[in-house]
Design an enzyme around this catalytic site. Structure first.
Site, PDB file in Angstrom:
ATOM      1  N   LYS A  47       0.843  -1.198   0.000  1.00 57.46           N
ATOM      2  CA  LYS A  47       0.000   0.000   0.000  1.00 57.46           C
ATOM      3  C   LYS A  47       0.874   1.243   0.000  1.00 57.46           C
ATOM      4  O   LYS A  47       1.736   1.387   0.850  1.00 57.46           O
ATOM      5  CB  LYS A  47      -0.928  -0.005   1.219  1.00 57.46           C
ATOM      6  CG  LYS A  47      -1.842  -1.238   1.283  1.00 57.46           C
ATOM      7  CD  LYS A  47      -2.814  -1.174   2.439  1.00 57.46           C
ATOM      8  CE  LYS A  47      -2.127  -1.235   3.787  1.00 57.46           C
ATOM      9  NZ  LYS A  47      -3.087  -1.357   4.906  1.00 57.46           N
ATOM     10  N   THR A 101      -8.938  10.165   7.259  1.00 57.34           N
ATOM     11  CA  THR A 101      -8.546   8.840   6.767  1.00 57.34           C
ATOM     12  C   THR A 101      -8.425   7.834   7.908  1.00 57.34           C
ATOM     13  O   THR A 101      -7.783   6.793   7.763  1.00 57.34           O
ATOM     14  CB  THR A 101      -7.211   8.933   6.023  1.00 57.34           C
ATOM     15  OG1 THR A 101      -6.217   9.510   6.904  1.00 57.34           O
ATOM     16  CG2 THR A 101      -7.333   9.800   4.778  1.00 57.34           C
ATOM     17  N   GLY A 142      -8.926   4.806  10.028  1.00 54.96           N
ATOM     18  CA  GLY A 142      -9.505   3.486   9.787  1.00 54.96           C
ATOM     19  C   GLY A 142      -9.399   2.981   8.368  1.00 54.96           C
ATOM     20  O   GLY A 142     -10.050   1.989   8.024  1.00 54.96           O
ATOM     21  N   THR A 143      -8.573   3.605   7.530  1.00 49.97           N
ATOM     22  CA  THR A 143      -8.490   3.153   6.130  1.00 49.97           C
ATOM     23  C   THR A 143      -7.921   1.742   6.028  1.00 49.97           C
ATOM     24  O   THR A 143      -8.385   0.940   5.214  1.00 49.97           O
ATOM     25  CB  THR A 143      -7.630   4.113   5.293  1.00 49.97           C
ATOM     26  OG1 THR A 143      -6.396   4.367   5.983  1.00 49.97           O
ATOM     27  CG2 THR A 143      -8.347   5.427   5.066  1.00 49.97           C
ATOM     28  N   GLY A 144      -6.903   1.417   6.843  1.00 48.57           N
ATOM     29  CA  GLY A 144      -6.332   0.074   6.792  1.00 48.57           C
ATOM     30  C   GLY A 144      -7.326  -0.994   7.221  1.00 48.57           C
ATOM     31  O   GLY A 144      -7.433  -2.054   6.589  1.00 48.57           O
ATOM     32  N   CYS A 145      -8.057  -0.723   8.290  1.00 51.34           N
ATOM     33  CA  CYS A 145      -9.090  -1.656   8.758  1.00 51.34           C
ATOM     34  C   CYS A 145     -10.159  -1.844   7.686  1.00 51.34           C
ATOM     35  O   CYS A 145     -10.594  -2.967   7.402  1.00 51.34           O
ATOM     36  CB  CYS A 145      -9.748  -1.126  10.027  1.00 51.34           C
ATOM     37  SG  CYS A 145      -8.617  -0.736  11.366  1.00 51.34           S
TER      38      CYS A 145
END
Length: 474
Positions: free
Chosen positions: A169, A202, A204-207
């Site tokens: 990412k 942004t 919580g984008t990974g979750c």
């Protein structure tokens, strides 16, 4: 699809279990959760972590798996080695794909795992690992990748080390582009690029991405398709994040934009010009063009005026490129301008012995409208859009009537090609993104510019029969 999230709780609702359940539901899954830790956090950061005991985490896991079919598992924050061991041992008793988001550091910079080395055994069990750049470097015990190429190489090394897939990412890199890639030990299986949205929200984008990926894989059985769909969903959720009003720090993404957010402006605009589209379909010029019975004089008049329009339109696209906020958009509008000068005008010239030098009043009014829409990038590309979208819409129906002996076959093919379809979809998406970032006043101007351009398109098609002049030598 039953998707199990194993992660920590975020009381502010933007990350962790709360984000996972929202993303799973928004993507058509039934979300279940096993909580590994409680956190005290908000949009400014994490102020406390209370891990759940390994025994009770295991009790939660067994309660779910002994009763409910699990189609995919997403693993997020695990807090400590005791919880990691409990999850790892339980995974030996189930058969489901595992998307592991190795949560070590929150977006705010707060550490969320006290023993990174304990993760190694769990990484071997993962089907896909989704680290950010900091986590990727930490898992390899290497410095953080300074470039996208180095991030891809690190992802391949991690994939080889644990015999798994890795989602690299690039969201933490600088620049207008946000790349993602699905990587195995030997190669990059899929690389996707998208625009960086101008928002601080942004959290919580990974979750969200990892839980969406698990859900879409459960639905498709294909990691490539799952990533394509997941990235598209997350991009929309980030682009619409500013519509929410959650906290004064780094707020969450808009998980339910497709359900409860602002209605898609593109669909709304398309419906508003439906009467115009119907009138265009019924024009004598369009019906005769479809049948192949259009007089050559009418067609030549149209082509001559269209050539004059395109010369001015290419300048408008070049202006849009210069005003665009990111490199991808700049390249897109620039390619459109070059395509007109290098391709479309040559096609027009093949039908004419010479180009006209006098635009009609209708042609001039249309180009003047585009010139008047240059107050902002959003308004300008909204005015440009009908020249893509209406031509694509009309072109598909004309293409259905095309055949080898059609007198205007080459022209019909131009606006019913896969390349033009792709360009139209990109133009629509760019206008959508500009709309989502615009204030209410600019949104109103964008809609008005779009509708007015559609009206000009209707007049432009109609003029060929009503005002034609013979520019051919036939």
């Amino acid at each position: 699809m039953n998707i199990l999230s194993i992660a920590g709780s975020d009381p502010s609702g933007g990350a962790g279990i709360q984000a996972d359940l929202k993303a799973i539901a928004a993507n058509g899954g039934y979300g279940m959760c096993v909580i590994t830790a409680l956190t005290a956090q908000n949009t400014h950061g994490v102020s406390g972590v209370q891990a759940i005991s390994g025994d009770f985490v295991l009790a939660q896991l067994e309660a779910v798996s002994t009763d409910i079919r699990i189609d995919a598992i997403k693993i997020g924050m695990l807090a400590n080695a005791e919880v990691i061991r409990a999850v790892t041992s339980w995974l030996e008793t189930v058969d489901a794909p595992v998307v592991l988001d190795p949560v070590m550091v929150a977006t705010s910079g707060d550490r969320l795992l006290d023993d990174e080395s304990a993760l190694d055994s769990l990484l071997d069990r993962a089907t896909v690992i989704t680290p950010n750049l900091l986590e990727l470097a930490s898992l390899l015990r290497e410095p953080v990748a300074p470039s996208w190429d180095e991030a891809l190489r690190q992802a391949q090394r991690l994939a080889a080390k644990h015999d798994t897939l890795v989602l690299a990412k690039g969201g933490h890199l600088a620049g207008a582009d946000c790349p993602d890639a699905l990587v195995s030990a030997g190669r990059v299986q899929l690389e996707l690029h998208g625009p960086r949205h101008a928002t601080r929200n942004t959290h919580g984008t990974g979750c969200t991405l990892s839980s969406t990926l698990a859900t879409r894989f459960a639905a498709t059985g294909d990691w490539i398709a799952a990533l394509e769909q997941s990235k598209s969903y997350l991009s929309k959720a980030i682009a619409a994040a500013d519509q929410l009003q959650v906290g004064s720090g780094h707020g969450p993404v808009n998980h339910f934009i497709d359900f409860f957010g602002t209605a898609d402006p593109m669909g709304d605009w398309w419906q508003k010009i439906q009467p115009i589209r119907e009138e265009i379909d019924q024009l004598d010029f369009i019906t005769r063009l479809s049948e192949g019975t259009l007089d050559r004089e009418d067609f030549h008049y149209y082509i001559a005026q269209d050539a004059l329009y395109l010369l001015r339109y290419a300048k408008v696209l070049s202006l849009a490129s210069s005003m665009a906020p990111d490199l991808g958009a700049q390249r897109f509008w620039s390619r459109g301008a070059n395509g007109i000068l290098d391709g479309e005008l040559q096609l027009h010239g093949s039908y004419l012995d010479e180009f006209a030098d006098t635009p009609s009043a209708i042609t001039l009014n249309y180009t003047n409208h585009l010139a008047a829409s240059q107050e902002s990038y959003g308004e300008l590309i909204a005015a440009i859009l009908p020249c893509y979208w209406l031509y694509q819409d009309i072109g598909k129906r004309l293409a259905a009537a095309n055949h080898a002996e059609h007198p205007y076959r080459q022209w019909l093919e131009t606006y019913a090609s896969e390349e033009f379809d792709s360009a139209t979809e990109q133009a629509i998406e760019m206008v959508r993104q500009a709309f989502e970032q615009a204030d209410p006043q600019l949104r109103a101007r964008m809609e008005a510019a779009f509708i007015r351009s559609a009206e000009h398109e209707r007049s432009f098609f109609a003029q060929a029969h009503e005002n034609r002049v013979d520019f051919s030598t036939a």
